[in-house]
Scaffold this active site. Structure first.
Site, PDB file in Angstrom:
ATOM      1  N   ASN A  10      23.919 -24.575  12.303  1.00  0.00           N
ATOM      2  CA  ASN A  10      25.383 -25.077  13.682  1.00  0.00           C
ATOM      3  C   ASN A  10      25.482 -25.123  13.852  1.00  0.00           C
ATOM      4  O   ASN A  10      25.633 -24.205  14.819  1.00  0.00           O
ATOM      5  CB  ASN A  10      25.915 -24.283  12.845  1.00  0.00           C
ATOM      6  CG  ASN A  10      28.355 -24.272  12.492  1.00  0.00           C
ATOM      7  OD1 ASN A  10      28.417 -24.450  14.025  1.00  0.00           O
ATOM      8  ND2 ASN A  10      28.909 -23.693  12.012  1.00  0.00           N
ATOM      9  N   ASP A  71      24.777 -14.723   9.988  1.00  0.00           N
ATOM     10  CA  ASP A  71      25.361 -15.011   9.136  1.00  0.00           C
ATOM     11  C   ASP A  71      26.772 -14.141   9.439  1.00  0.00           C
ATOM     12  O   ASP A  71      27.470 -13.268   9.811  1.00  0.00           O
ATOM     13  CB  ASP A  71      25.161 -14.079   8.196  1.00  0.00           C
ATOM     14  CG  ASP A  71      26.282 -15.190   6.857  1.00  0.00           C
ATOM     15  OD1 ASP A  71      26.057 -16.291   6.504  1.00  0.00           O
ATOM     16  OD2 ASP A  71      25.800 -14.396   6.047  1.00  0.00           O
ATOM     17  N   SER A  72      27.926 -15.081   9.432  1.00  0.00           N
ATOM     18  CA  SER A  72      29.370 -14.074  10.211  1.00  0.00           C
ATOM     19  C   SER A  72      30.396 -15.146   8.548  1.00  0.00           C
ATOM     20  O   SER A  72      30.360 -16.073   7.846  1.00  0.00           O
ATOM     21  CB  SER A  72      29.599 -15.021  11.271  1.00  0.00           C
ATOM     22  OG  SER A  72      29.663 -16.654  11.215  1.00  0.00           O
ATOM     23  N   PHE A 156      36.300 -23.654  16.240  1.00  0.00           N
ATOM     24  CA  PHE A 156      35.869 -24.034  15.291  1.00  0.00           C
ATOM     25  C   PHE A 156      35.721 -23.613  14.127  1.00  0.00           C
ATOM     26  O   PHE A 156      36.630 -21.567  14.151  1.00  0.00           O
ATOM     27  CB  PHE A 156      33.878 -24.681  15.184  1.00  0.00           C
ATOM     28  CG  PHE A 156      33.281 -23.365  15.002  1.00  0.00           C
ATOM     29  CD1 PHE A 156      32.615 -22.789  14.134  1.00  0.00           C
ATOM     30  CD2 PHE A 156      33.001 -22.586  16.747  1.00  0.00           C
ATOM     31  CE1 PHE A 156      32.261 -21.513  14.264  1.00  0.00           C
ATOM     32  CE2 PHE A 156      32.174 -22.114  16.707  1.00  0.00           C
ATOM     33  CZ  PHE A 156      31.784 -20.863  15.660  1.00  0.00           C
TER      34      PHE A 156
END
Length: 202
Positions: A10, A71-72, A156
């Site tokens: 990302n 990771d979120s 975002f």
């Protein structure tokens, strides 16, 4: 450790992590700087920790360097903790329209939820791996509420809908302040502390 690889597919998340980590004394590099393309990792774990560890280990084994991955996700109380680990792919949409469709789904599902029950939190887990072993795992969280309409043009993902009462702004309106209070910033503070107190050999 001479170098630590920061891995993420990302671009916006990678940029945010880079900005936060550049203040440290460690030599944090990206795949682009190494002129390599990181392998695709299927995030099929049941927790943020499992997904982050899987990515970090894969990136470390591929590059031969200690590697960081995260990771979120967004956890909304009124939705039983959804979208959680599925935050990025919640709507089933990919590419340019992914964030728009995810936010659209969130607004639809929260349409009848009263303001006092719109509590939520962003969660981030960061893992550093050396070869096949995860050696550091940290978690950061940032509480907030979900708005019924978009506010702000920064950030975002779900940022325009995630409101932080303490600042009376959404993540998309906070600018640089976001980098001091976000779930990612909280996780990185813990990560930096553990890394500074530890000694690892790649």
């Amino acid at each position: 450790m001479d170098k630590i690889l920061l891995g993420s597919g990302n671009k916006k998340k990678l940029y945010e992590l880079q900005n936060l980590l550049q203040k440290t004394s460690y030599n944090i590099i990206t795949a682009k700087e190494l002129d390599i393309i990181l392998p695709e990792v299927i995030e099929d774990g049941n927790t943020y920790e499992e997904n982050a560890a899987k990515k970090a280990i894969a990136f470390s084994q591929f590059s031969g360097l200690p590697s960081i991955a995260d990771d979120s996700g967004l956890e909304v109380d009124a939705l039983g903790g959804e979208p959680g680990i599925y935050s990025g792919r919640w709507s089933g949409e990919h590419g340019e329209n992914q964030s728009r469709e995810n936010n659209k789904k969130l607004l639809e599902q929260m349409q009848k939820v009263p303001q006092e029950k719109r509590t939520a939190r962003f969660v981030c887990v960061i893992v550093m791996a050396i070869n096949e072993k995860a050696v550091i795992t940290v978690r950061g969280e940032c509480p907030g509420t979900i708005l019924s309409d978009f506010r702000g043009i920064g950030g975002f993902g779900y940022d325009p809908l995630f409101f932080v009462p303490e600042y009376n702004k959404t993540f998309a309106e906070l600018g640089e302040i976001k980098n001091t209070i976000s779930h990612r910033a909280q996780a990185l503070k813990k990560f930096e502390k553990i890394l500074a107190e530890s000694c690892y050999e790649a």
